[in-house]
Design a protein around this motif. Structure first.
Motif, PDB file in Angstrom:
ATOM      1  N   ALA A 132      -0.400  14.376 -13.024  1.00 24.28           N
ATOM      2  CA  ALA A 132      -1.617  13.866 -12.391  1.00 24.28           C
ATOM      3  C   ALA A 132      -1.541  12.358 -12.208  1.00 24.28           C
ATOM      4  N   ARG A 133      -1.037  11.659 -13.217  1.00 22.47           N
ATOM      5  CA  ARG A 133      -0.904  10.201 -13.099  1.00 22.47           C
ATOM      6  C   ARG A 133       0.119   9.831 -12.025  1.00 22.47           C
ATOM      7  N   LYS A 134       1.199  10.600 -11.946  1.00 23.65           N
ATOM      8  CA  LYS A 134       2.214  10.348 -10.918  1.00 23.65           C
ATOM      9  C   LYS A 134       1.625  10.496  -9.518  1.00 23.65           C
ATOM     10  N   PHE A 135       0.729  11.472  -9.360  1.00 21.19           N
ATOM     11  CA  PHE A 135       0.113  11.729  -8.055  1.00 21.19           C
ATOM     12  C   PHE A 135      -0.864  10.622  -7.638  1.00 21.19           C
ATOM     13  N   THR A 136      -1.406   9.890  -8.612  1.00 18.89           N
ATOM     14  CA  THR A 136      -2.547   9.023  -8.296  1.00 18.89           C
ATOM     15  C   THR A 136      -2.334   7.538  -8.572  1.00 18.89           C
ATOM     16  N   ALA A 137      -1.361   7.174  -9.385  1.00 22.72           N
ATOM     17  CA  ALA A 137      -1.144   5.752  -9.685  1.00 22.72           C
ATOM     18  C   ALA A 137      -0.720   5.014  -8.417  1.00 22.72           C
ATOM     19  N   ASN A 138      -1.376   3.909  -8.135  1.00 19.26           N
ATOM     20  CA  ASN A 138      -1.077   3.080  -6.961  1.00 19.26           C
ATOM     21  C   ASN A 138      -1.205   3.862  -5.653  1.00 19.26           C
ATOM     22  N   ARG A 139      -2.151   4.786  -5.623  1.00 22.02           N
ATOM     23  CA  ARG A 139      -2.391   5.570  -4.416  1.00 22.02           C
ATOM     24  C   ARG A 139      -3.804   5.306  -3.906  1.00 22.02           C
ATOM     25  N   SER A 191       0.986  -5.071   0.338  1.00 29.01           N
ATOM     26  CA  SER A 191       1.644  -4.961  -0.967  1.00 29.01           C
ATOM     27  C   SER A 191       3.132  -4.673  -0.809  1.00 29.01           C
ATOM     28  N   PHE A 192       3.482  -3.874   0.217  1.00 36.41           N
ATOM     29  CA  PHE A 192       4.898  -3.590   0.474  1.00 36.41           C
ATOM     30  C   PHE A 192       5.634  -4.868   0.862  1.00 36.41           C
ATOM     31  N   ARG A 193       5.038  -5.648   1.754  1.00 35.26           N
ATOM     32  CA  ARG A 193       5.674  -6.890   2.195  1.00 35.26           C
ATOM     33  C   ARG A 193       5.799  -7.905   1.061  1.00 35.26           C
ATOM     34  N   GLU A 194       4.793  -7.909   0.175  1.00 30.64           N
ATOM     35  CA  GLU A 194       4.764  -8.887  -0.921  1.00 30.64           C
ATOM     36  C   GLU A 194       5.431  -8.378  -2.192  1.00 30.64           C
ATOM     37  N   LYS A 195       5.981  -7.158  -2.117  1.00 30.20           N
ATOM     38  CA  LYS A 195       6.711  -6.564  -3.240  1.00 30.20           C
ATOM     39  C   LYS A 195       5.877  -6.547  -4.523  1.00 30.20           C
ATOM     40  N   ARG A 196       4.651  -6.014  -4.386  1.00 33.22           N
ATOM     41  CA  ARG A 196       3.748  -5.883  -5.535  1.00 33.22           C
ATOM     42  C   ARG A 196       3.045  -4.543  -5.459  1.00 33.22           C
ATOM     43  N   ASP A 197       2.402  -4.141  -6.559  1.00 39.16           N
ATOM     44  CA  ASP A 197       1.611  -2.916  -6.546  1.00 39.16           C
ATOM     45  C   ASP A 197       0.365  -3.114  -5.696  1.00 39.16           C
ATOM     46  N   PRO A 198      -0.056  -2.088  -4.964  1.00 38.98           N
ATOM     47  CA  PRO A 198      -1.270  -2.219  -4.172  1.00 38.98           C
ATOM     48  C   PRO A 198      -2.517  -2.181  -5.048  1.00 38.98           C
TER      49      PRO A 198
END
Length: 303
Positions: free
Chosen positions: A226-233, A279-286
């Protein structure tokens, strides 16, 4: 295991369930009639519907894990009650027109409609990923309610059976819609015709469950998934993807999926998509600010 239960989501709100949300956003929804092997009742059905509706709008909930307290997941309908054990009004003689035109009429809702189906429809409508952690016996409605869950994990002690033919009734809980989609039409019919009881390995072999775990490892594995499905989503994108997958896969032509895809892409691209790209461009978590109370105006497909 999930982390500490949120004070805003006490399990005591229900008599047949425990509703516990960890600060990781994982709601562990536990069927809680262990002395009766979590046998299903009309009250449990009503509480499950309420719990899934609550989870959909509860911003503290990112995903739902469903399991059972004690030795069983759910040993089917409680057949010890008086009268019609399925809670149906035997004085009525309903027609298909009644189910078309009066679906939510209290007389039909309470006296005719399948209680298991009301639960699986609530699971289907849920805006959060739903994972079943089948810890023991799951027969009848105990098996069919899991079919509306996105992923099923089983304990080595799980025993799963679609046993309706043994007591002269039919598969319910919308399972004739879900089961063939999960295992294929031929296997679905075999499971129903035979009414065999499957252990975890057999359920995995036919594609009914994702994986099989030792009893103590089952719930932690489900919660980790469940955490894998939802972290940073994005909660909105996840909710849209869930409904797109279920609904679009039942359409007769891909153009219907294209209509929905186009609107979903448009609305996510002007909302959480901007943060996702940044976040992808800045290489950080959203860091997504939206919740499932912020669904785009066409959801769920302007029904």
């Amino acid at each position: 295991m999930s982390s500490q239960t949120s004070a805003s989501t006490p399990g005591s709100a229900y008599e047949t369930l425990d509703y516990s949300v960890g600060d990781d956003g994982v709601l562990t929804l536990t069927l809680d009639r262990p002395d009766a092997l979590n046998a299903f009742t009309v009250q449990m059905a009503e509480e499950l519907v309420a719990a899934f509706e609550r989870a959909s709008s509860d911003d503290d909930v990112a995903a739902v894990v469903v399991t059972g307290r004690g030795r069983a997941f759910c040993a089917g309908m409680d057949l010890s009650v008086e009268g019609n054990v399925f809670g149906l009004d035997e004085t009525q003689r309903p027609t298909m027109d009644d189910l078309q035109d009066r679906l939510d009429d209290p007389e039909v809702l309470d006296g005719v409609r399948d209680t298991g189906g009301r639960v699986t429809l609530a699971i289907y409508a849920c805006t959060k990923p739903v994972i079943g952690a089948i810890n023991g016996a799951a027969v009848g409605i105990g098996a069919t309610m899991t079919l509306a869950m996105d992923v099923r994990l089983a304990s080595t002690k799980a025993r799963i059976g679609f046993v309706f033919g043994k007591i002269g009734i039919v598969p319910e809980a919308c399972s004739t819609w879900f089961l063939p989609r999960i295992v294929g039409i031929s296997r679905a019919l075999e499971l129903v015709y035979s009414a065999d009881i499957l252990d975890g390995d057999a359920a995995h072999e036919v594609g009914l469950v994702r994986s099989v775990h030792e009893p103590d490892d089952l719930l932690p594995a489900a919660q980790a998934l469940a955490r894998k499905f939802t972290a940073n989503r994005s909660p909105v994108a996840t909710a849209l993807a869930r409904q797109m997958m279920y609904r679009n896969s039942a359409q007769p032509h891909p153009i219907e999926a294209h209509r929905v895809d186009s609107l979903a892409m448009f609305y996510t691209s002007v909302a959480d998509g901007k943060e996702g790209v940044a976040s992808f461009r800045e290489k950080r978590d959203p860091s997504y600010d939206s919740t499932t109370n912020d669904m785009p105006p066409f959801y769920p497909w302007q029904e």
